[in-house]
Write a protein that holds these residues in place. Sequence first.
Motif, PDB file in Angstrom:
ATOM      1  N   LEU A 146      -9.491  -3.299  11.158  1.00 53.27           N
ATOM      2  CA  LEU A 146      -9.165  -4.434  10.295  1.00 53.27           C
ATOM      3  C   LEU A 146      -9.378  -4.073   8.830  1.00 53.27           C
ATOM      4  N   VAL A 147     -10.504  -3.428   8.544  1.00 49.71           N
ATOM      5  CA  VAL A 147     -10.765  -3.002   7.165  1.00 49.71           C
ATOM      6  C   VAL A 147      -9.664  -2.056   6.690  1.00 49.71           C
ATOM      7  N   ARG A 148      -9.266  -1.136   7.547  1.00 50.16           N
ATOM      8  CA  ARG A 148      -8.240  -0.151   7.182  1.00 50.16           C
ATOM      9  C   ARG A 148      -6.919  -0.824   6.799  1.00 50.16           C
ATOM     10  N   ILE A 149      -6.442  -1.738   7.631  1.00 49.55           N
ATOM     11  CA  ILE A 149      -5.137  -2.335   7.330  1.00 49.55           C
ATOM     12  C   ILE A 149      -5.215  -3.293   6.139  1.00 49.55           C
ATOM     13  N   LEU A 150      -6.347  -3.968   5.964  1.00 50.35           N
ATOM     14  CA  LEU A 150      -6.484  -4.873   4.819  1.00 50.35           C
ATOM     15  C   LEU A 150      -6.499  -4.107   3.507  1.00 50.35           C
ATOM     16  N   TYR A 151      -7.166  -2.953   3.502  1.00 47.62           N
ATOM     17  CA  TYR A 151      -7.157  -2.096   2.307  1.00 47.62           C
ATOM     18  C   TYR A 151      -5.780  -1.472   2.095  1.00 47.62           C
ATOM     19  N   LYS A 152      -5.249  -0.860   3.160  1.00 49.89           N
ATOM     20  CA  LYS A 152      -4.028  -0.059   3.053  1.00 49.89           C
ATOM     21  C   LYS A 152      -2.792  -0.891   2.793  1.00 49.89           C
ATOM     22  N   TYR A 153      -2.632  -1.999   3.512  1.00 49.33           N
ATOM     23  CA  TYR A 153      -1.405  -2.791   3.432  1.00 49.33           C
ATOM     24  C   TYR A 153      -1.533  -4.026   2.558  1.00 49.33           C
ATOM     25  N   GLY A 154      -2.764  -4.425   2.230  1.00 45.54           N
ATOM     26  CA  GLY A 154      -2.944  -5.620   1.418  1.00 45.54           C
ATOM     27  C   GLY A 154      -3.642  -5.375   0.101  1.00 45.54           C
ATOM     28  N   ASP A 155      -4.178  -4.150  -0.075  1.00 43.90           N
ATOM     29  CA  ASP A 155      -4.953  -3.843  -1.275  1.00 43.90           C
ATOM     30  C   ASP A 155      -6.014  -4.912  -1.511  1.00 43.90           C
ATOM     31  N   GLU A 156      -6.643  -5.324  -0.400  1.00 44.66           N
ATOM     32  CA  GLU A 156      -7.618  -6.417  -0.425  1.00 44.66           C
ATOM     33  C   GLU A 156      -9.017  -5.860  -0.699  1.00 44.66           C
ATOM     34  N   PHE A 158     -11.778  -7.390  -0.834  1.00 39.78           N
ATOM     35  CA  PHE A 158     -12.810  -8.010   0.007  1.00 39.78           C
ATOM     36  C   PHE A 158     -12.556  -7.736   1.487  1.00 39.78           C
ATOM     37  N   ALA A 159     -11.917  -6.624   1.777  1.00 42.97           N
ATOM     38  CA  ALA A 159     -11.525  -6.284   3.154  1.00 42.97           C
ATOM     39  C   ALA A 159     -12.713  -6.262   4.104  1.00 42.97           C
ATOM     40  N   LYS A 160     -13.798  -5.676   3.693  1.00 42.82           N
ATOM     41  CA  LYS A 160     -14.968  -5.556   4.581  1.00 42.82           C
ATOM     42  C   LYS A 160     -15.549  -6.928   4.913  1.00 42.82           C
TER      43      LYS A 160
END
Length: 313
Positions: A146-156, A158-160
């Motif tokens: 989940l952290v990976r896709i939020l960072y990679k595809y959403g540039d989020e 607060f992913a963690k």
Amino acid sequence: MFEHKSVLLNEAIESLNIKEDGIYVDCTLGGGGHSKEILKCLTTGHLYSFDQDDHAIAAATSRLQEISDHFTIINSNFVNIKTRLYEHGVKQVDGVLYDLGVSSPQFDEESRGFSYRFDGPLDMRMNQHQSLSAYDVVNSYSYNDLVRILYKYGDEKFAKSIARHIEQERMKKPIQTTFELVEIVKQAIPARARRTGGHPAKRTFQAIRIEVNDELNVFEKSLNDALSMLKVGGRVSVITFQSLEDKIAKYTFNEITSMPEIPKNIAVIPDNMQPRFKKVTRKPITASEAELEENYRSHSAKLRVVERVREDE
């Protein structure tokens, strides 16, 4: 009704430099806006349009039939552009158009689960027959994934925190709806950060949607296949709505139009070392002021175009 207002419609059609006897491909049929305009330009030519959304295909078919029968709709993901066109005896084309992202009807239909603005089931599948859905991603992906896709595809950033909150909530019960996910995201983001930068769940929804539909890998493979099928003088036009897609188009076009390293002792560059493609648009075309006022989706749209100028060796 599947109603969708095509962005950069005139610019995209003009960019294809359509020949009336040419073979053209609309990789993203949607509501049929671009396909209709391409079809109007053809006399003896033929249009092949790809889509995997049953509602879009049904709506667009009747609209295209009003113009002519010089079209074929292919119910498939455009990642299969080469194999599916080969099945129709087509090995070279005069033009290919991509209008990427999610169409307005998909966003606006609660049951499709694409939007954080409407309450509906966590779905987000462009192909309603595939198995993986947003529900599966949210409820079964590991914290690290989940952290990976939020960072990679959403540039989020607060992913963690978002991934941790999702993990905690799904331990109590499965997360089933878009509004449930929105509330979890809001809880995971500091109040100060929620007050700026648009809807707090926007990046999370984008990231999950891209993962569900494998959008970036699909586009990159399809784009390279489309370029390989292009006739000399043929063009590929790409409309993107977010930076990750635009980077794929930009870097791919840069690579195929750049000059190779030339040895210093060569005074004249031989033809076989010249690039096979040239950029039609040095900078991406964006929406006019009039279109920006009419259609909010056009704000992030970019159109890039490339043309084949010589055959492969």
